[in-house]
Design a protein around this motif. Structure first.
Motif, mmCIF file in Angstrom:
data_model
loop_
_atom_site.group_PDB
_atom_site.id
_atom_site.type_symbol
_atom_site.label_atom_id
_atom_site.label_comp_id
_atom_site.label_asym_id
_atom_site.label_seq_id
_atom_site.Cartn_x
_atom_site.Cartn_y
_atom_site.Cartn_z
ATOM 1 N N THR A 105 13.192 5.486 -0.926
ATOM 2 C CA THR A 105 13.015 5.270 -2.360
ATOM 3 C C THR A 105 11.914 4.236 -2.598
ATOM 4 O O THR A 105 11.516 3.504 -1.685
ATOM 5 N N LEU A 106 11.464 4.170 -3.840
ATOM 6 C CA LEU A 106 10.422 3.223 -4.211
ATOM 7 C C LEU A 106 10.994 1.809 -4.275
ATOM 8 O O LEU A 106 12.126 1.599 -4.709
ATOM 9 N N ALA A 107 10.194 0.843 -3.837
ATOM 10 C CA ALA A 107 10.599 -0.557 -3.864
ATOM 11 C C ALA A 107 9.494 -1.396 -4.488
ATOM 12 O O ALA A 107 8.316 -1.012 -4.494
ATOM 13 N N GLU A 108 9.882 -2.563 -5.004
ATOM 14 C CA GLU A 108 8.905 -3.443 -5.652
ATOM 15 C C GLU A 108 7.862 -3.941 -4.661
ATOM 16 O O GLU A 108 6.686 -4.061 -4.977
ATOM 17 N N ALA A 109 8.308 -4.249 -3.434
ATOM 18 C CA ALA A 109 7.394 -4.729 -2.392
ATOM 19 C C ALA A 109 7.350 -3.738 -1.244
ATOM 20 O O ALA A 109 8.375 -3.167 -0.854
ATOM 21 N N LEU A 110 6.173 -3.540 -0.699
ATOM 22 C CA LEU A 110 6.032 -2.679 0.469
ATOM 23 C C LEU A 110 6.479 -3.406 1.732
ATOM 24 O O LEU A 110 6.501 -4.640 1.767
ATOM 25 N N PRO A 111 6.853 -2.673 2.780
ATOM 26 C CA PRO A 111 7.170 -3.315 4.064
ATOM 27 C C PRO A 111 5.994 -4.135 4.583
ATOM 28 O O PRO A 111 4.851 -4.004 4.117
ATOM 29 N N THR A 112 6.266 -4.970 5.585
ATOM 30 C CA THR A 112 5.287 -5.961 6.051
ATOM 31 C C THR A 112 3.943 -5.348 6.395
ATOM 32 O O THR A 112 2.890 -5.836 5.980
ATOM 33 N N GLY A 113 3.934 -4.293 7.169
ATOM 34 C CA GLY A 113 2.672 -3.661 7.540
ATOM 35 C C GLY A 113 2.797 -2.925 8.854
ATOM 36 O O GLY A 113 3.835 -2.951 9.525
ATOM 37 N N LEU A 114 1.716 -2.274 9.237
ATOM 38 C CA LEU A 114 1.669 -1.464 10.457
ATOM 39 C C LEU A 114 0.474 -1.882 11.309
ATOM 40 O O LEU A 114 -0.570 -2.291 10.781
ATOM 41 N N THR A 115 0.644 -1.775 12.615
ATOM 42 C CA THR A 115 -0.490 -1.770 13.530
ATOM 43 C C THR A 115 -0.765 -0.316 13.885
ATOM 44 O O THR A 115 0.161 0.439 14.188
ATOM 45 N N MET A 116 -2.027 0.082 13.831
ATOM 46 C CA MET A 116 -2.395 1.471 14.093
ATOM 47 C C MET A 116 -3.523 1.541 15.115
ATOM 48 O O MET A 116 -4.433 0.701 15.109
ATOM 49 N N LYS A 117 -3.442 2.538 15.969
ATOM 50 C CA LYS A 117 -4.536 2.814 16.894
ATOM 51 C C LYS A 117 -5.010 4.241 16.671
ATOM 52 O O LYS A 117 -4.216 5.184 16.705
ATOM 53 N N LEU A 118 -6.295 4.393 16.430
ATOM 54 C CA LEU A 118 -6.915 5.708 16.272
ATOM 55 C C LEU A 118 -7.492 6.138 17.602
ATOM 56 O O LEU A 118 -8.408 5.495 18.131
ATOM 57 N N ILE A 119 -6.938 7.218 18.171
ATOM 58 C CA ILE A 119 -7.475 7.793 19.405
ATOM 59 C C ILE A 119 -8.521 8.826 19.019
ATOM 60 O O ILE A 119 -8.220 9.806 18.336
ATOM 61 N N ARG A 120 -9.726 8.618 19.465
ATOM 62 C CA ARG A 120 -10.870 9.404 19.013
ATOM 63 C C ARG A 120 -11.098 10.619 19.910
ATOM 64 O O ARG A 120 -11.978 10.632 20.776
ATOM 65 N N GLY A 121 -10.267 11.638 19.708
ATOM 66 C CA GLY A 121 -10.458 12.912 20.379
ATOM 67 C C GLY A 121 -10.464 12.808 21.891
ATOM 68 O O GLY A 121 -9.649 12.113 22.505
ATOM 69 N N THR A 122 -11.420 13.489 22.508
ATOM 70 C CA THR A 122 -11.488 13.540 23.966
ATOM 71 C C THR A 122 -12.296 12.392 24.562
ATOM 72 O O THR A 122 -12.591 12.393 25.756
ATOM 73 N N SER A 123 -12.637 11.405 23.749
ATOM 74 C CA SER A 123 -13.495 10.312 24.232
ATOM 75 C C SER A 123 -12.786 9.377 25.192
ATOM 76 O O SER A 123 -13.444 8.655 25.949
ATOM 77 N N GLY A 124 -11.443 9.336 25.157
ATOM 78 C CA GLY A 124 -10.716 8.355 25.937
ATOM 79 C C GLY A 124 -10.815 6.960 25.368
ATOM 80 O O GLY A 124 -10.506 5.966 26.040
ATOM 81 N N VAL A 125 -11.238 6.873 24.100
ATOM 82 C CA VAL A 125 -11.458 5.588 23.438
ATOM 83 C C VAL A 125 -10.548 5.487 22.223
ATOM 84 O O VAL A 125 -10.325 6.471 21.497
ATOM 85 N N GLY A 126 -10.012 4.296 21.984
ATOM 86 C CA GLY A 126 -9.203 4.047 20.805
ATOM 87 C C GLY A 126 -9.642 2.775 20.109
ATOM 88 O O GLY A 126 -10.267 1.894 20.711
ATOM 89 N N GLU A 127 -9.326 2.675 18.826
ATOM 90 C CA GLU A 127 -9.624 1.485 18.037
ATOM 91 C C GLU A 127 -8.341 1.057 17.335
ATOM 92 O O GLU A 127 -7.699 1.864 16.656
ATOM 93 N N THR A 128 -7.945 -0.200 17.513
ATOM 94 C CA THR A 128 -6.690 -0.715 16.986
ATOM 95 C C THR A 128 -6.943 -1.530 15.727
ATOM 96 O O THR A 128 -7.867 -2.350 15.677
ATOM 97 N N PHE A 129 -6.101 -1.317 14.720
ATOM 98 C CA PHE A 129 -6.205 -2.011 13.441
ATOM 99 C C PHE A 129 -4.894 -2.722 13.140
ATOM 100 O O PHE A 129 -3.818 -2.156 13.335
ATOM 101 N N GLU A 130 -4.984 -3.960 12.640
ATOM 102 C CA GLU A 130 -3.787 -4.726 12.301
ATOM 103 C C GLU A 130 -3.684 -4.917 10.792
ATOM 104 O O GLU A 130 -4.648 -4.798 10.055
ATOM 105 N N GLY A 131 -2.456 -5.224 10.368
ATOM 106 C CA GLY A 131 -2.221 -5.521 8.957
ATOM 107 C C GLY A 131 -2.462 -4.331 8.055
ATOM 108 O O GLY A 131 -2.962 -4.490 6.938
ATOM 109 N N VAL A 132 -2.076 -3.138 8.492
ATOM 110 C CA VAL A 132 -2.368 -1.915 7.736
ATOM 111 C C VAL A 132 -1.240 -1.649 6.743
ATOM 112 O O VAL A 132 -0.064 -1.614 7.114
ATOM 113 N N LYS A 133 -1.605 -1.461 5.494
ATOM 114 C CA LYS A 133 -0.674 -1.040 4.456
ATOM 115 C C LYS A 133 -1.144 0.293 3.879
ATOM 116 O O LYS A 133 -2.358 0.549 3.808
#
Length: 317
Positions: A105-133
């Motif tokens: 359900t909808l809330a007034e405040a969103l959860p703290t946040g997410l760390t995300m890593k984007l794996i770029r296809g067949t490159s074998g390379v990833g980029e990590t992002f912090e504090g993602v909302k």
């Protein structure tokens, strides 16, 4: 340089306990598309310094760094709970064994946040992002297709691209197909839809303050909203409801036809229509395209999504 391909691109993510502090990456989803990136704003010096031998400026500096972008995945009955929680805000789980019931359900405040890593296809390379909302989420489905989820994000920063391995996707990959849909009910009338789109806009924005080139934790700067659009073969009842400013809950449920206790029930709470366009332009079937807005009544906040599956947490992989 070796050419790499987009296939097997993934988004890997986990929940942060402190915003902007990298968390363990627990969930993985295959991507349909992604454009997550760090963006650096470079500006010239604001004074009139120039080289004596030309009219060129001398000097520049970095004014800010932002992390933004979007990504799209296919919706399943089992693997999208963490993302829905972070798009809506609140999760309650009931049940002691399979099936578990998860209410988002909808809330007034969103959860703290997410760390995300984007794996770029067949490159074998990833980029990590912090504090993602998740600044917005769109759920969309049309006849002949499966449901897709699109997200816009705002983050703090990221780390340099580096070697990375693919994450493990969930053991169950039951896509939500168009033919799993029940009827769409609004104001006690049931309809067969051709398409449906639901967008949650969290109205969050960056906070650029002295002392850092990256944002403080993003916060809401406006009202959040839930907007709906759908299309079906023309009926007069929806046009009449729009003219009369009728407000009612709308519901639709997607149920897997062969795997038991796997379903998604969506309630668009306090929906009113803002348009019902049934224009005629040719000799074919007349359609009506509707848009609407959900609203809070102080108890029901505008949107509820209930999912039943075998995940005991509601945020599992």
């Amino acid at each position: 340089m070796a050419v790499y391909l987009g296939r097997n691109s993934q988004i890997i993510f986990g929940e942060e306990s402190t915003w902007g502090t990298a968390a363990s990456l627990t969930n993985s989803r295959p991507l349909a598309s992604a454009s997550l990136a760090r963006n650096v704003t470079i500006v010239p010096r604001p004074d009139l310094l120039s080289d004596a031998g030309s009219a060129m400026r001398r000097g520049h500096y970095q004014s800010e760094e932002s992390m933004t972008g979007s990504f799209e995945i296919a919706a399943t009955y089992e693997n999208i709970g963490m993302l829905i929680k972070h798009a809506l805000g609140s999760l309650a789980t009931t049940g002691s064994s399979d099936p578990y019931s998860h209410t988002y359900t909808l809330a007034e405040a969103l959860p703290t946040g997410l760390t995300m890593k984007l794996i770029r296809g067949t490159s074998g390379v990833g980029e990590t992002f912090e504090g993602v909302k998740l600044s917005s989420m769109t759920m969309s489905i049309s006849a002949g297709e499966c449901m897709m989820l699109s997200f816009d994000v705002i983050g703090q920063t990221g780390t340099a691209r580096a070697s990375a391995s693919l994450g493990s996707v969930g053991s169950a990959e039951n896509l939500i197909h168009h033919h799993h849909a029940g009827q769409f009910t609004f104001n006690s009338v049931a309809y067969d839809l051709r398409s449906l789109s639901i967008t949650v806009n969290n109205a969050i924005d960056r906070r650029q303050l002295l002392g850092s080139v990256v944002t403080k934790e993003p916060v809401r700067t406006d009202f959040m909203s839930v907007e709906v659009s759908f299309e079906l073969e023309a009926v007069d009842t929806l046009y009449a409801a729009m003219v009369a400013n009728t407000q009612s809950d709308a519901t639709i449920t997607f149920t897997h036809p062969t795997v038991g206790n796997r379903d998604m029930a969506i309630t668009l709470q306090n929906l009113y229509l803002t348009a019902a366009d049934d224009s005629i332009s040719d000799a074919g079937i007349v359609s009506v395209s509707c848009t609407g807005v959900c609203e809070s009544d102080g108890t029901d906040e505008g949107l509820k999504i209930v999912m039943r599956n075998g995940d005991s947490t509601g945020v599992g992989n």
